[in-house]
Design an enzyme around this catalytic site. Sequence first.
Site, short mmCIF file in Angstrom:
data_model
loop_
_atom_site.label_atom_id
_atom_site.label_comp_id
_atom_site.label_asym_id
_atom_site.label_seq_id
_atom_site.Cartn_x
_atom_site.Cartn_y
_atom_site.Cartn_z
N GLU A 98 20.16 78.07 -73.99
CA GLU A 98 20.29 79.43 -74.48
C GLU A 98 21.59 79.56 -75.27
O GLU A 98 22.63 79.02 -74.87
CB GLU A 98 20.30 80.37 -73.29
CG GLU A 98 20.57 81.82 -73.59
CD GLU A 98 20.75 82.65 -72.33
OE1 GLU A 98 20.70 83.88 -72.44
OE2 GLU A 98 20.95 82.06 -71.24
N ASP A 203 34.96 71.00 -63.52
CA ASP A 203 35.70 70.67 -64.74
C ASP A 203 36.21 71.98 -65.34
O ASP A 203 35.99 72.29 -66.50
CB ASP A 203 34.79 69.93 -65.71
CG ASP A 203 35.56 69.27 -66.86
OD1 ASP A 203 36.80 69.27 -66.82
OD2 ASP A 203 34.92 68.76 -67.79
#
Length: 300
Positions: A98, A203
Amino acid sequence: MEPLSNLSAALAQAIQHASGIDVTGATLQRVSGGSINRAYHVRVGEQSFFLKLNSAQALPMFEAEADGLAALAATDTFRVPRVLGCGRTEDDAFLLLEYLQLRPLASDEDGQRFAEALVQLHHDTGEHYGWSRDNFIGAAPQANTPGDGWARFFINHRLIPQLERARAKGYAGALGRDADALLERAPGLFVDYRPQPSLLHGDLWHGNAAIDEAGRPAIFDPAVYRGDRDADLAMSELFGGFPSSFYIAYRRAWPMADGYEQRKTLYNLYHVLNHLNLFGRGYLGQAERMIRGLYMELRR
């Protein structure tokens, strides 16, 4: 703009097969997507998508990313790009997502909202450290074999593999001498500390954090696993950091336990070693300083 068909008809067909989206007549615009993948804004009529490409051998990396995005989305804590398709051709691996209109965190309100969402994410806890599958930190493999001991998990599945890669690349010297001594003493940081196995982004630097068009905090490019929430907080401080309002709001909602500053350095050593292995000698001095500093503190 360049026509999608210029990439290859096989890629267009594979994307349609994986996602159900007809990309005939689509156009591409190259966008920033980090140093590992090629990233494109894909437009098909009035629709927009985000496309990541890499060599065909990189499919496991995209599959792991899709798994991580799905896990984060399931918590309903952040806006997370929806995975639309993942697959490969003879030449390329791809991940179709998306397309989100995003902006960096900038205001105090942005930082506070992001902190509130991260606290909720970290309250999603499990029984074991690790994850149901191995994945990647950047382009490097990240082992996630589930376990009950956090210190053992972090040392065996985070620090040791990175140190072995660093040595294989020739970065021995002080890195090797002091690192072994540090590994022996590192469990001392966790004698009276038993963190919950929180769901982590894995991360969480500022480049993987944003605000969407509705003002909702968004995250992407994960390296998920269950571990100490401090590892996410530590990473957020490593490469530029977040607005100060983020740290104030997070600690107000869920104060940090004693010893965070030492744990922060240990956790961030993992990421600095990974950057050393991925990007080269420019990170060697920083890694050496972190190892030496921690070792000296733990000798006291």
